[in-house]
Write an enzyme that holds these catalytic residues in place. Structure first.
Site, PDB file in Angstrom:
ATOM      1  N   GLU A 182      13.354   1.356   6.476  1.00 58.46           N
ATOM      2  CA  GLU A 182      12.394   1.010   5.429  1.00 58.46           C
ATOM      3  C   GLU A 182      13.067   0.905   4.067  1.00 58.46           C
ATOM      4  OE1 GLU A 182       9.206   0.159   6.051  1.00 58.46           O
ATOM      5  OE2 GLU A 182       9.682   0.433   8.161  1.00 58.46           O
TER       6      GLU A 182
ATOM      7  N   ARG B 208     -23.899 -16.451 -20.633  1.00 58.80           N
ATOM      8  CA  ARG B 208     -25.102 -15.772 -21.112  1.00 58.80           C
ATOM      9  C   ARG B 208     -26.223 -15.777 -20.085  1.00 58.80           C
ATOM     10  NH1 ARG B 208     -25.655 -19.309 -26.056  1.00 58.80           N
ATOM     11  NH2 ARG B 208     -27.866 -18.834 -25.896  1.00 58.80           N
TER      12      ARG B 208
ATOM     13  N   GLU C  98       6.534   5.814   0.671  1.00 61.78           N
ATOM     14  CA  GLU C  98       5.206   5.306   1.039  1.00 61.78           C
ATOM     15  C   GLU C  98       5.286   4.530   2.358  1.00 61.78           C
ATOM     16  OE1 GLU C  98       3.448   1.589   1.247  1.00 61.78           O
ATOM     17  OE2 GLU C  98       3.731   1.643  -0.936  1.00 61.78           O
ATOM     18  N   HIS C  99       6.326   3.718   2.498  1.00 63.77           N
ATOM     19  CA  HIS C  99       6.500   3.008   3.768  1.00 63.77           C
ATOM     20  C   HIS C  99       6.822   3.990   4.896  1.00 63.77           C
ATOM     21  CE1 HIS C  99       7.210  -1.432   2.815  1.00 63.77           C
ATOM     22  NE2 HIS C  99       6.849  -0.908   1.660  1.00 63.77           N
TER      23      HIS C  99
ATOM     24  N   GLU D  43      11.730  -6.655   0.251  1.00 64.18           N
ATOM     25  CA  GLU D  43      10.460  -6.838  -0.460  1.00 64.18           C
ATOM     26  C   GLU D  43      10.745  -6.938  -1.961  1.00 64.18           C
ATOM     27  OE1 GLU D  43       7.625  -3.691   0.206  1.00 64.18           O
ATOM     28  OE2 GLU D  43       6.371  -4.335  -1.455  1.00 64.18           O
TER      29      GLU D  43
ATOM     30  N   HIS E 191       8.287   4.258  -3.358  1.00 63.87           N
ATOM     31  CA  HIS E 191       7.923   3.102  -2.547  1.00 63.87           C
ATOM     32  C   HIS E 191       8.475   3.223  -1.118  1.00 63.87           C
ATOM     33  CE1 HIS E 191       8.106  -1.595  -2.225  1.00 63.87           C
ATOM     34  NE2 HIS E 191       7.170  -1.073  -1.454  1.00 63.87           N
TER      35      HIS E 191
HETATM   36 ZN   LIG Z   1       6.213  -2.190   0.123  1.00 64.03          ZN
END
Ligand SMILES: [Zn+2]
Length: 1065
Positions: free
Chosen positions: A228, A690, A153-154, A250, A150
């Site tokens: 980050e 339906r 990724e940042h 976060e 994570h």
């Molecule tokens: Zn994040």
């Protein structure tokens, strides 16, 4: 950005994706406002169109992140051709073709290539979709819960070799026409997708992303990791040390939400899935920079990458761009070392008891959660079984009429479902079902009820109507291929990756027609029981791998966690020498300085961007014909919809009594879920399933520019195949006129589900609650909306829960009064989207529908001028991170609406607030929003460790604007980015819907053209002038925070009684 699963796993929190902050999608700050669980195949709408008010802008922008339909293929410059000679060209570029297929389900030619040198695999999907998608995906299984995938990724999006600025990602957000731009971390993989309809823009995005993942600066620069991920912050040696970091905060937010905590412990796996790729705030500070770098070196390698291209661009160009990057690498063993090993099934059931942070108020005994989870198989399932399980999932839980859902909710044992459904995006599929809001002495009962219901379903099967309804719903949604506001190519990519990432067939998930046909045939031949009962038996009832999780509320947990963190930090400080402390303070200062120093103009120039000449001068006009059927206004939008009719019927709330307003959301739910004289709600629901693609009913409110009277409507939205239009209108009529408000028990469930849903929202999206609160102080439309979707609504639901037993008669007649007040031909508007021929052929059904509506002389309009008292409020919740807002009406300070305001507020959000609130403040997000209808300009933060400090940043915005020196390039970028918002990609039904909303809010095409010209001609002078408007928010605005008791107390001590305090949970 929010923790939501984008695609299939929307009901199960265990596959959490971590999205980066994504301003564009954020404009549609819509949220599933009711407690209704939105399921992936649910025909009942996405729920996101509820309370769209805050998201709606004068221009279409991301106005409707809601229901969407099929592509209209009006614009196609390039057809998807087979490309002669491309085989040779691919060879020349270093690729070998592994496989090629035409996929009729998405009318695409798909070619799988292998990069010979590195083994990198590439899916190249060609068709006539202008909304092009690129994605690079790495398999990134973590070994611990320090959150490496994570944080990485940042971090990779914070500067790279070719783009050496602080955050190229943010530069792209500012100045691109992207239709999608984000990154997500899964439990075992990390995806970097981008999309755009503009080819030049698309390749700009692709290049920035490729450079970012393969050559990021963050592996050489510890500052990014600190910013980050995490770092110790010490402003002065005499002060306390604290933790800071975007991911750290976060995840604190994530770990404040009981549903998420539950999701995080469901699997108890011994493999990759037993740890948290997102990061546990307790473990994140154990991560070292060395481990972080090593993870990148090992896994962010072409040999471990899978790359996806989709759309109408040149397939050879794709390989050219890729070969430039891939050729720089040699093969690595990453692909073997990143393999996810399956988890062996347990030999017997297990039980886990966990705790979650709860507020001290209310009856905690009734706040337990219990959830049963089965790991379905040691091996991945074949598509046929997977499809059948998805079907079974929909049958058991998909709609309010589905038996497992219905029985659990009607039992009165709990208030709402948690984490329920089949999860099949990971290596091994899983099924979960559970309840929250359970009394401590009823936990056992819930478990027994779940098991006995599953037993009963296996023994008795499902009724034919239910099976038919589920089948139609699933087929309809496949045919419609409804991806809402996200690109279709992205949804296909995520489906394909679900298998491909485990070295299985990437083509298979795209081809559902055959297996669906087979499944239908089996059901027809053998009966549904023969198909589904063995599945329930094998995968659930006789499956030894069952993990039961009970979550208990703990009022001490939040403060204990905080104390624990403080203790650790105190120990850290005690262990440091004076020199080390001085050094830490210096390092803190250095990081801050670096964060606050803007990129040089040279660095900024290297991010490719478009020119103003690439931008269309006119807004997208939606074909609209305003006519009339039997005296009622009808808007028709002639658009290709693949034989589907989309329609909205709008009723006016203008004569509704104030007191009834908070009942409106429950009224809407009752219409769809209470049944008529002749039909139980189950039958009604099945009939809708339906015959149609779904019907939804919801309120819509907004200020109207230049008017004191807010727009307040109830919208009934439906869709069906054109051939079923008569059924659709008959069913809409039935829902509106024949449903009876007599089922007290069901109503009680609605109330408790709604309360549970709202409380979840308060914890998870407190910024929405804060924004609604401020709006309610500032204008009448905001007040109305808050009554139906804010803190006032939560308070109302609390009292209503008592009242249902004492005065059901009274409530029932109030619901009836709402109906009488709304339902009238007068003031009704019908909106229809389909191709011209279908529009004409359905007219007679509309006429019949309208004739059945009562004709009422317009009764006295109620004046909606209520407001909440203007004051600074702090709403207390048990949380580790805050949501801080401030807002004011800039029209009342004399500001005149101009298109430049869009550019300026976007710029404030992307620069000033991003840098101060997020980057150096450590909040997960900080942004601003200008509602041009009401004039309310608001600042908001998201998962924010600060409170007063954030308010001070907001207050500094005027000075920021006055001191601003933007060069031509920056300005152009800001303008283009704004146009990107305004022109956001819309599927045909969304176009028709936006057009309706514009009609309701008196926004004409001429006006849109004027705003567009104003946007395009925005100058630095406009920025300076806007400073005054923003100052008025500072001086006369109102602040609302959703925050922890500790932080509120501290704030009120520092600024004597700044906030009025309200307890909410
Ligand atoms: Zn994040």
């Amino acid at each position: 950005m929010l923790l939501r699963s984008l695609t299939r796993s929307s009901s199960n929190a265990s596959t959490s994706l971590f999205f980066r902050l994504f301003p564009r999608s954020y404009f549609s700050r819509s949220s599933p406002a009711t407690g209704r669980n939105i399921r992936r195949l649910s025909a009942a709408g996405t729920g996101s169109e509820l309370f769209l008010r805050r998201g709606l802008r004068l221009l279409p922008a991301a106005a409707s992140g809601c229901l969407s339909g099929q592509f209209s293929r009006a614009v196609s410059t390039q057809t998807a051709t087979s490309y002669p000679g491309s085989q040779d060209e691919a060879e020349k570029l270093g690729f070998e073709k592994s496989r090629e297929e035409f996929i009729s389900e998405c009318k695409s030619k798909a070619v799988l290539f292998r990069h010979k040198k590195t083994g990198c695999e590439v899916m190249s999907v060609s068709n006539d979709d202008e909304n092009k998608v690129f994605g690079v995906v790495f398999r990134t299984p973590p070994k611990d819960s320090t959150g490496i995938p994570h944080i990485l990724e940042h971090s990779v999006l914070c500067g790279s070799r070719k783009y050496p600025l602080k955050e190229p990602f943010v530069e792209l957000l500012k100045g691109s026409l992207y239709t999608f731009l984000n990154a997500f971390t899964y439990p075992d993989r990390t995806c970097y997708p981008v999309a755009s309809t503009n080819t030049k823009d698309f390749y700009n995005l692709v290049d920035v992303y490729l450079d970012a993942v393969f050559f990021p600066k963050c592996v050489d620069d510890v500052h990014t990791f600190q910013q980050e991920g995490w770092h110790y912050e010490l402003n002065h040696p005499s002060e306390d040390i604290s933790y800071k970091g975007v991911v750290f905060n976060e995840m604190k937010g994530v770990y404040s939400q009981p549903d998420n905590i539950l999701g995080r412990i469901t699997q108890q796996a011994k493999n990759t899935y037993g740890v948290d790729s997102g990061g546990d705030p307790k473990d994140i500070p154990k991560l070292t920079f060395d481990k972080f770098k090593e993870f990148h070196r090992q896994y962010y390698h072409p040999s471990n990458a899978r790359i996806w291209f989709y759309g109408d661009d040149d397939p050879v160009q794709r390989l050219k761009v890729l070969s430039e990057y891939l050729d720089m690498f040699d093969a690595s063993p990453a692909r073997d070392s990143s393999k996810v090993e399956p988890q062996k099934l347990f030999s017997g059931p297990r039980r886990i008891v966990g705790k979650y942070p709860a507020g001290g108020d209310g009856d905690l005994k009734k706040k337990h959660m219990v959830c049963l989870n089965w790991l379905l198989s040691e091996k991945p399932l074949d598509l046929q079984t997977q499809l059948a399980l998805g079907f079974l999932d929909h049958l058991m839980l998909g709609t309010p009429a589905s038996p497992l859902r219905k029985i659990l909710l009607e039992s009165g044992l709990g208030e709402a479902l948690v984490n329920s459904g089949v999860e099949d995006e990971l290596l091994q599929p899983q099924f979960s079902v559970g309840l929250k809001g359970v009394s401590d002495d009823k936990v056992q009962k819930v478990e027994e009820l779940i098991m006995s219901t599953l037993r009963k379903l296996a023994d008795e099967g499902f009724d034919t109507d239910a099976v038919e309804a589920s089948m139609n719903t699933i087929e309809f949604s496949m045919r419609e291929n409804n991806t809402g506001s996200s690109p279709r190519g992205l949804s296909l990519m995520l489906q394909s990756i679900g298998k491909w990432i485990y070295d299985m067939d990437p083509f298979e998930p795209l081809k559902y027609e055959e297996p669906l046909k087979t499944l239908k045939a089996r059901i027809a031949e053998e009966g549904s029981k023969a198909v589904f009962s063995p599945l329930i038996e094998k995968f659930i009832l006789n499956n030894p791998h069952c993990v039961t999780i009970e979550m208990q509320p703990d009022p001490e947990k939040a403060s204990q966690d905080e104390v624990e963190e403080k203790n650790i930090l105190q120990k850290v400080k005690a262990s440091m020498t004076d020199e080390e402390l001085a050094e830490l303070a210096r390092a803190t200062e250095e990081l801050r300085l670096k964060q606050e120093t803007p990129d040089s103009p040279e660095a900024l120039k290297c991010v490719p961007s478009l020119n103003l000449s690439d931008i269309p001068k006119e807004p997208t006009f939606v074909p609209t014909e305003v006519g009339d059927i039997n005296g009622v206004k009808v808007l028709r939008h002639d658009l290709f919809t693949n034989d589907i009719l989309y329609t909205e019927v709008v009723f006016d709330m203008g004569s509704l009594r104030h007191e009834l307003l908070p009942l409106v959301p429950l009224f809407c739910q009752s219409l769809l879920e209470m049944g008529t004289q002749d039909m139980s709600f189950v039958q009604l629901n099945q009939l809708i399933g339906r015959k149609t693609g779904g019907i939804t009913v919801y309120p819509f409110t907004s200020s109207v520019w230049g008017s004191d009277v807010p727009c307040s409507k109830i919208i009934v939205r439906g869709k069906s195949m054109v051939g079923r239009a008569e059924d659709l209108f008959n069913l809409m009529n039935c829902v509106l006129q024949e449903v009876r408000f007599t089922d007290k028990q069901r109503f009680k469930q609605f109330v408790s589900q709604s309360r549970a849903g709202m409380e979840n929202r308060l914890r998870g999206s407190g910024q929405g609650i804060a924004a609604a609160r401020m709006d309610a102080m500032l204008n009448a439309a905001g007040w109305m909306s808050e009554q139906m979707n804010g803190l006032s609504y939560i308070e109302f639901l609390h009292t209503l829960e008592q009242k249902v037993d004492q005065d059901w008669e009274g409530i029932s007649s109030s619901l009836e009064e709402i109906r009488t007040s709304l339902l009238s031909k007068n003031g009704c508007i019908v909106n229809m989207t389909a191709d011209g021929k279908s529009l004409t052929s359905t007219e007679k059904f509309v006429g019949k529908f309208l004739d059945s509506l009562p004709e009422k002389p317009s009764s006295g309009q109620v004046t909606w001028d209520a407001r909440l008292p203007l004051r600074n409020e702090a709403i207390v919740i048990p949380t580790q991170v805050n949501y801080v807002g401030k807002a004011g009406n800039i029209y009342s300070s004399g500001y005149k609406l101009d298109g430049s305001s869009y550019v300026i507020s976007k710029h404030i959000g992307n620069t000033w607030l991003w840098d101060r609130v997020r980057v150096s403040g450590g909040a997960y997000g900080g942004f601003c929003d200008f509602d041009s209808h009401s004039g309310v300009f608001s600042f908001l933060s998201y998962r924010d460790p600060n409170l007063l400090k954030t308010l001070d940043i907001y207050d500094g915005t005027g000075d920021f604007l006055r001191g601003l020196d933007v060069d031509e390039d920056t300005l152009t970028k800001a303008v283009i980015g704004t146009i990107g918002d305004v022109d956001s990609y819309q599927l045909p039904d969304a176009k028709g819907y936006s057009s309706l909303l514009r009609h309701l809010l008196n926004v004409t095409d001429e006006e849109r053209q004027i705003r567009r010209e104003e946007i395009l001609s925005t100058s630095l002078k406009d920025f300076k002038e806007f400073a005054e408007a923003v100052d008025s928010v500072r001086d006369k605005g109102v602040a609302v925070a959703v925050a922890s008791q500790e932080d509120i107390d501290a704030a009120n001590k520092e600024r004597s009684d700044f906030f009025e305090v309200k307890k909410a949970l």
